[in-house]
Design an enzyme around this catalytic site. Structure first.
Site, PDB file in Angstrom:
ATOM      1  N   ASP A  20       0.822  -1.203   0.000  1.00 52.12           N
ATOM      2  CA  ASP A  20       0.000   0.000   0.000  1.00 52.12           C
ATOM      3  C   ASP A  20       0.861   1.260   0.000  1.00 52.12           C
ATOM      4  OD1 ASP A  20      -2.583   1.463   0.444  1.00 52.12           O
ATOM      5  OD2 ASP A  20      -1.592   1.974   2.328  1.00 52.12           O
ATOM      6  N   GLU A  63       1.543   0.031  -4.825  1.00 56.11           N
ATOM      7  CA  GLU A  63       0.788   1.241  -5.138  1.00 56.11           C
ATOM      8  C   GLU A  63       1.758   2.408  -4.987  1.00 56.11           C
ATOM      9  OE1 GLU A  63      -3.137   3.782  -3.678  1.00 56.11           O
ATOM     10  OE2 GLU A  63      -2.190   2.338  -2.324  1.00 56.11           O
TER      11      GLU A  63
END
Length: 620
Positions: free
Chosen positions: A268, A305
């Site tokens: 993330d 990400e």
């Protein structure tokens, strides 16, 4: 049962039949005691020995799986283990000893699938099935396989406060969420996925801890005030005492690979991982993950990400990169969505030009050093040498839906024809496609942001933050209350319903696209040297040719709201149409593009319906 040569060297580790070893990093402590409560209710306190490196450790005889424990620093309040494998009573309760050898796996022949074969389906465990558990996902795996999915991406499952959360508020990163089914539930799901031929991607959060139940700061220097993230304190990857912090998170990654047989980790928001040392945490993480993948004899990957548009992330270490295998490409999504909806609020203000989608197909990144009005600075860098298989693209995902004012999906903003066009643009792109749960049939239920904190002040802070954050959405009024159970329940989908009407048509179209991608060799080409991209600005039509030694495929994507005609110079031969979204079987207005193209020499004119796509194949 399964044995492994790898062992987690922190937390509680059952050793043979003699007892359990405990080890915790706690440089802030002068002494450390483990307070034990056996499954039969017997209580015991045992002092741990201090190591020179800031760790405390010790072996306690008679402690077995199922027993619970807390750590008492300097005779203070008992706290859960930062490396707890299970928190049966939530983030404030005792940790539970888990013996990973007790689970029986059935996937010993599973070696994973090639990265180029990934077709990703992102899901949230709590809203994906009626049960909202790991076991609740298993009966729906046949549906995903029949759809054409090859990899299931699970949003974060590290223990969060309460019973409903997106997962990004995790504070016990080794402990699968208790109300989802805990360690055994996640293992059953992974085992079942592998039995269905599905790879498993687990979303992990290595950029911050959640705001409730995080007691790690009482033990050691896990966070730093040198940097800040949008979610609070940054993690200490490069300051004093940062080596054990790096080791903690790398151990977590390896833990998911070894004890849970995870195939890929999705990292993330890695742009909020700060490390100014010569060997960045992400590079070290990639090296260790790939090394252990080789040890296991499995194809194991890392997907990140990343919002910086920097190809260094996915370049090999020998080329000065970090060696991450792929990254999400938000620019592709923003270009596609703004073309379809006309939205230009928030970060969408940088998008809306047809040429940007063309560039996304040509280059990967849309911003490669140009000025960004939203950021008020130059943004990004080029990536012409990066193969398409290192980018993950989508028309929807949890962020791009859930961070909207009312969690509305793309289906709430565009027409049926535009939904099919969006699907084709993603699934026929020279990239790794990702679907968000329910999009394959045009799900109308929203996907909201939801939490279940016990701290009222924290809940109010979340409410204010989400109200200020939302810059777009297809509804009016205040956003739904993140803390209300109804907000969570409204976000559920139901895959067991029989699809009818437009939803049945959309689902059939997705299946057709994925079958086409799987069965057509040219649609598995990711090398940019074998891909030709041409944009027709006036007609808002994109032409993409992908080729192998024996065949070629032409994909046409028309984003105009009127019928258009494009003139293409194609290699000679017969081009047979494989798919046309304007065909009546897809509830289209009727085909304009011819069924076949017979190209001798020179140009050929191809008419297109508004918001449509067509696919042709030439076998040489």
């Amino acid at each position: 049962m399964e044995t492994t040569a790898w062992n987690l060297d922190i937390g509680a580790t059952v050793s043979g039949t003699t007892g359990t070893g405990f080890r915790v990093w706690a440089p802030k402590a002068q002494s450390m005691v483990v307070q034990l409560v056996s499954a039969r209710g017997k209580e015991e306190r045992v002092a741990l020995l201090q190591e020179q490196s800031g760790y405390f450790s010790g072996m306690v005889n008679g402690v077995a799986a199922g027993d619970r424990y807390l750590y008492l620093k300097d005779s203070g309040t008992g706290r859960p283990d930062p490396a707890s494998r299970f928190q049966p009573d939530g983030v404030h309760g005792a940790s539970q000893v888990v013996d990973p050898r007790l689970f029986t796996w059935h996937d010993k022949h599973w070696q994973g699938i090639r990265q180029e074969e990934y077709v990703i389906y992102e899901l949230h465990v709590g809203t994906f099935s009626r049960e909202g558990t790991f076991d609740g996902v298993i009966p729906l795996l046949d549906y995903l396989v029949n759809l054409g999915i090859t990899a299931v991406e699970i949003m974060p499952v590290a223990q969060c406060p309460g019973r409903r959360n997106w997962g990004y508020d995790g504070v016990y990163l080794f402990a699968p969420q208790n109300n989802y089914g805990g360690p055994d539930g996640l293992k059953r799901l992974v085992d079942a996925c592998h039995a269905h031929g599905l790879a498993v991607i687990l979303d992990v959060v290595y950029n911050h801890f959640g705001p409730e139940g995080n007691y790690s700061g009482e033990f050691g220097y896990y966070t730093t005030d040198r940097y800040r993230t949008p979610w609070g304190a940054a993690l200490n990857y490069d300051g004093p005492c940062s080596d054990p912090v790096n080791d903690f998170f790398i151990a977590n990654a390896l833990y998911w690979l070894h004890e849970y047989h995870i195939d890929t980790l999705r990292l993330d928001s890695v742009d909020w991982i700060f490390d100014l040392t010569a060997r960045h945490f992400l590079q070290r993480l990639a090296e260790e993950v790939h090394r252990h993948g080789q040890m296991l004899g499995k194809r194991i990957y890392l997907i990140a990400e990343y919002d910086a548009n920097d190809a260094r992330l996915v370049r090999p270490a020998e080329q000065g990169g970090y060696g991450i295998d792929a990254q999400w490409n938000d620019g592709f999504h923003h270009s596609l969505r703004t073309l379809l909806t006309g939205e230009t609020t928030g970060y969408y203000e940088d998008y809306g030009q047809f040429s940007q989608l063309v560039k996304a197909f040509e280059n990967g990144f849309v911003y490669t050093g140009e000025y960004s009005a939203f950021r008020r600075r130059r943004h990004g860098g080029p990536s012409p040498e990066v193969p398409g298989s290192r980018f993950v693209v989508f028309s929807q995902n949890h962020d791009q839906i859930g961070n909207r004012k009312c969690g509305d999906r793309l289906a709430a903003s565009v027409s049926h024809e535009q939904l099919l066009l969006a699907a084709g643009t993603v699934l026929l792109s020279p990239y790794i496609p990702l679907l968000f749960m329910g999009e394959e049939y045009g799900e109308t239920a929203p996907f909201h942001y939801f939490v279940d904190h016990s701290d009222k002040q924290l809940i109010e802070a979340v409410r204010r933050g989400k109200a200020e954050e939302h810059a777009s959405g297809a509804c009016t009024g205040d956003p739904p209350d993140p803390a209300a159970e109804s907000t969570f329940l409204d976000s559920h989908i139901n895959l067991t319903l029989k699809r009818e009407g437009r939803q049945a048509c959309i689902l059939k179209f997705y299946r057709r696209l994925l079958a086409l991608r799987r069965k057509t060799p040219c649609l598995q080409v990711f090398d940019r040297n074998s891909i030709e991209v041409k944009g027709f600005e006036r007609q808002k039509t994109l032409a993409v040719i992908r080729q192998t030694e024996t065949s070629r495929v032409l994909c046409l994507f028309c984003f105009s709201d009127a019928a258009e005609e494009v003139m293409l110079i194609l290699p000679p031969g017969k081009w047979e149409k494989l798919l046309d979204s304007s065909h009546p079987q897809w509830d289209g207005a009727g085909e304009l593009a011819p069924r076949e193209l017979h190209v001798a020499q020179g140009a050929v004119n191809i008419p297109m319906q508004p918001f449509s796509l067509a696919v042709y194949e030439n076998r040489g």
